[in-house]
Design an enzyme around this catalytic site. Structure first.
Site, PDB file in Angstrom:
ATOM      1  N   GLY A  12       0.876  -1.125   0.043  1.00 38.93           N
ATOM      2  CA  GLY A  12      -0.090   0.138  -0.040  1.00 38.93           C
ATOM      3  C   GLY A  12       0.799   1.052   0.072  1.00 38.93           C
ATOM      4  CB  SER A  37      -4.740  -3.287  -4.349  1.00 42.22           C
ATOM      5  OG  SER A  37      -5.384  -2.387  -3.802  1.00 42.22           O
ATOM      6  CG  ASP A  63      -6.130  -8.356  -3.079  1.00 40.59           C
ATOM      7  OD1 ASP A  63      -6.016  -8.104  -1.977  1.00 40.59           O
ATOM      8  OD2 ASP A  63      -7.274  -8.633  -3.440  1.00 40.59           O
ATOM      9  CB  VAL A  64      -1.141  -7.806   0.540  1.00 36.79           C
ATOM     10  CG1 VAL A  64      -0.189  -7.056  -0.146  1.00 36.79           C
ATOM     11  CG2 VAL A  64      -2.313  -7.025   1.572  1.00 36.79           C
ATOM     12  CG  ASN A  90       0.998   1.289   4.987  1.00 33.22           C
ATOM     13  OD1 ASN A  90       0.768   2.103   5.712  1.00 33.22           O
ATOM     14  ND2 ASN A  90       0.614   1.555   3.506  1.00 33.22           N
ATOM     15  CB  SER A 142      -4.315   0.925  14.643  1.00 35.25           C
ATOM     16  OG  SER A 142      -5.376   1.859  14.961  1.00 35.25           O
ATOM     17  CE1 TYR A 155      -7.955   0.031  10.333  1.00 29.68           C
ATOM     18  CE2 TYR A 155      -8.150   0.611  12.430  1.00 29.68           C
ATOM     19  CZ  TYR A 155      -7.578   0.663  11.211  1.00 29.68           C
ATOM     20  OH  TYR A 155      -6.488   1.407  11.066  1.00 29.68           O
ATOM     21  CB  ALA A 157     -10.834  -8.023  15.277  1.00 34.46           C
ATOM     22  CE  LYS A 159      -4.491  -1.726  11.055  1.00 35.07           C
ATOM     23  NZ  LYS A 159      -3.630  -1.788  10.092  1.00 35.07           N
ATOM     24  CB  ILE A 188      -2.038   9.280  10.806  1.00 40.47           C
ATOM     25  CG1 ILE A 188      -1.489   8.537  11.890  1.00 40.47           C
ATOM     26  CG2 ILE A 188      -0.938  10.028   9.716  1.00 40.47           C
ATOM     27  CD1 ILE A 188      -0.776   9.459  12.542  1.00 40.47           C
TER      28      ILE A 188
HETATM   29  P1  NDP Z   1      -5.267   5.057   3.049  1.00 38.96           P
HETATM   30  O1  NDP Z   1      -6.752   4.731   3.142  1.00 38.96           O
HETATM   31  O2  NDP Z   1      -4.721   6.398   2.652  1.00 38.96           O
HETATM   32  O3  NDP Z   1      -4.332   3.867   2.279  1.00 38.96           O
HETATM   33  C1  NDP Z   1      -4.686   2.684   2.521  1.00 38.96           C
HETATM   34  C2  NDP Z   1      -3.502   1.869   1.673  1.00 38.96           C
HETATM   35  O4  NDP Z   1      -3.588   0.432   1.548  1.00 38.96           O
HETATM   36  C3  NDP Z   1      -3.488   2.276   0.192  1.00 38.96           C
HETATM   37  O5  NDP Z   1      -2.313   2.498  -0.254  1.00 38.96           O
HETATM   38  C4  NDP Z   1      -3.959   0.970  -0.621  1.00 38.96           C
HETATM   39  O6  NDP Z   1      -3.431   0.856  -1.897  1.00 38.96           O
HETATM   40  C5  NDP Z   1      -3.553   0.055   0.372  1.00 38.96           C
HETATM   41  N1  NDP Z   1      -4.335  -1.223   0.038  1.00 38.96           N
HETATM   42  C6  NDP Z   1      -5.736  -1.559   0.451  1.00 38.96           C
HETATM   43  N2  NDP Z   1      -6.045  -2.702   0.306  1.00 38.96           N
HETATM   44  C7  NDP Z   1      -5.058  -3.288  -0.401  1.00 38.96           C
HETATM   45  C8  NDP Z   1      -4.728  -4.543  -1.041  1.00 38.96           C
HETATM   46  N3  NDP Z   1      -5.951  -5.427  -0.817  1.00 38.96           N
HETATM   47  N4  NDP Z   1      -3.494  -4.736  -1.376  1.00 38.96           N
HETATM   48  C9  NDP Z   1      -2.578  -4.049  -1.173  1.00 38.96           C
HETATM   49  N5  NDP Z   1      -2.573  -2.557  -0.823  1.00 38.96           N
HETATM   50  C10 NDP Z   1      -3.854  -2.457  -0.231  1.00 38.96           C
HETATM   51  O7  NDP Z   1      -4.830   4.631   4.427  1.00 38.96           O
HETATM   52  P2  NDP Z   1      -3.629   5.234   5.429  1.00 38.96           P
HETATM   53  O8  NDP Z   1      -2.423   5.533   4.960  1.00 38.96           O
HETATM   54  O9  NDP Z   1      -4.372   6.061   6.394  1.00 38.96           O
HETATM   55  O10 NDP Z   1      -3.475   3.629   6.472  1.00 38.96           O
HETATM   56  C11 NDP Z   1      -2.089   3.255   5.960  1.00 38.96           C
HETATM   57  C12 NDP Z   1      -1.988   1.958   7.235  1.00 38.96           C
HETATM   58  O11 NDP Z   1      -2.124   2.667   8.397  1.00 38.96           O
HETATM   59  C13 NDP Z   1      -3.455   1.082   7.305  1.00 38.96           C
HETATM   60  O12 NDP Z   1      -2.964  -0.138   7.672  1.00 38.96           O
HETATM   61  C14 NDP Z   1      -4.244   1.555   8.523  1.00 38.96           C
HETATM   62  O13 NDP Z   1      -5.038   0.848   9.020  1.00 38.96           O
HETATM   63  C15 NDP Z   1      -3.052   2.308   9.524  1.00 38.96           C
HETATM   64  N6  NDP Z   1      -3.388   3.380  10.189  1.00 38.96           N
HETATM   65  C16 NDP Z   1      -3.642   4.493   9.698  1.00 38.96           C
HETATM   66  C17 NDP Z   1      -4.363   5.391  10.772  1.00 38.96           C
HETATM   67  C18 NDP Z   1      -4.757   6.780  10.239  1.00 38.96           C
HETATM   68  O14 NDP Z   1      -5.202   7.391  11.191  1.00 38.96           O
HETATM   69  N7  NDP Z   1      -4.636   7.159   9.055  1.00 38.96           N
HETATM   70  C19 NDP Z   1      -4.466   5.306  12.114  1.00 38.96           C
HETATM   71  C20 NDP Z   1      -3.659   3.972  12.503  1.00 38.96           C
HETATM   72  C21 NDP Z   1      -3.249   3.073  11.593  1.00 38.96           C
HETATM   73  P3  NDP Z   1      -4.548   1.195  -3.215  1.00 38.96           P
HETATM   74  O15 NDP Z   1      -4.996   2.356  -3.276  1.00 38.96           O
HETATM   75  O16 NDP Z   1      -3.700   0.724  -4.410  1.00 38.96           O
HETATM   76  O17 NDP Z   1      -5.564   0.139  -2.988  1.00 38.96           O
END
Ligand code: NDP
Length: 247
Positions: A12, A37, A63-64, A90, A142, A155, A157, A159, A188
């Site tokens: 991601g 993805s 797609d992970v 991530n 998280s 979510y 569960a 994390k 964030i």
């Molecule tokens: P975004 O929604 O901005 O980004 C999510 C990312 O995950 C994208 O790059 C997306 O890629 C990727 N993704 C989703 N599904 C898949 C998949 N099946 N395979 C590969 N990639 C995938 O989220 P954030 O940047 O905010 O979050 C990033 C991480 O940080 C997440 O794990 C989130 O749970 C965690 N987090 C975020 C917080 C926040 O406040 N923002 C707080 C705590 C944790 P694509 O667009 O190509 O699908």
């Protein structure tokens, strides 16, 4: 932080926190596979931005949640870079809803990307890391995985599961020079939190001693720290980057 010569895979990596992680690792000298993805153009741009910092970088769609695609992601890094030193899990999604109304599909989707996705990528990457006798795995959990959050049973569960899984794998791999740690962000500023209503944001701000949302770059700095050679004696840890929210 010097990551020169290290080879990283960031799931991601095209946007949000993942994008900031790719750029932080590249700025420290690491080659980067920017996984995505759906966001192809964004991931290609991140890869180009990494290359502009003087490292090798390319975007790779996977797609992970699909074990085969996760294997191919690691294979692509092996083919292009000859090894994988750093894996950042991530990729993550939310499908919020109160327990009574949460569908099986929403529960499964979140677990299969956030938790099983990290499992698939760790399983694929640990083989080359074990051969190298070096690895840095950083899983993005998280604070919700530590504290819970109404409307996010799936979510939370996923994390919390990441934390238990990381500690287990940390014990399995510590003797091979591989560390496994979690970074647990609070709230964030990314697309994931942009969708929150102003009322929810105001309520959240009241719970954050730092009285502001965090920036993706602040999470990325913690990831880069765990990725360094210097962090080799740190494993099975959870580092909250949350403005004091979860203490
Ligand atoms: P975004 O929604 O901005 O980004 C999510 C990312 O995950 C994208 O790059 C997306 O890629 C990727 N993704 C989703 N599904 C898949 C998949 N099946 N395979 C590969 N990639 C995938 O989220 P954030 O940047 O905010 O979050 C990033 C991480 O940080 C997440 O794990 C989130 O749970 C965690 N987090 C975020 C917080 C926040 O406040 N923002 C707080 C705590 C944790 P694509 O667009 O190509 O699908």
């Amino acid at each position: 932080m010097n990551l020169a010569g290290k080879r990283a895979v960031v799931t991601g990596g095209g946007r949000g926190i993942g994008r900031a992680v790719c750029l932080a690792l590249a700025a420290a000298g690491a080659d980067v596979v920017v996984n995505y993805s759906g966001s192809a153009a964004a991931a290609e741009q991140v890869a180009a931005d990494c290359r502009a910092l003087g490292v090798r970088a390319f975007a790779h769609r996977a797609d992970v949640s699909d074990p085969q695609q996760a294997n191919e992601l690691v294979d692509a890094a092996m083919k292009e870079f000859g090894g994988v030193d750093i894996l950042v899990n991530n990729a993550g999604i939310t499908r919020d809803g109160l327990l009574l109304r949460m569908s099986d599909a929403d529960f499964d989707a979140v677990l299969s990307i956030n938790l099983a996705g990290a499992f698939h990528c760790m399983r694929a990457a640990c083989r080359p890391m074990m051969k190298q006798r070096f690895g840095r795995i950083i899983n993005i959990s998280s604070v919700v995985g530590l504290r819970g959050n109404a409307g996010q049973a799936n979510y939370a569960a996923s994390k919390a599961g990441l934390i238990g899984m990381s500690k287990s794998v940390a014990k399995e791999l510590a003797g091979r020079g591989i560390t496994v740690n979690c970074v647990a962000p609070g709230f964030i500023r990314t697309a994931m939190t942009d969708g929150l209503t102003d009322a929810v944001k105001q309520k959240l701000l009241g719970e954050i001693p730092a009285a502001r949302l965090g920036e993706a770059e602040e999470v990325a700095a913690a990831v880069a720290f765990f990725a360094g050679e210097e962090a080799g004696y740190l494993t099975g840890q959870v580092l909250c980057v949350d403005g004091g929210m979860a203490m």
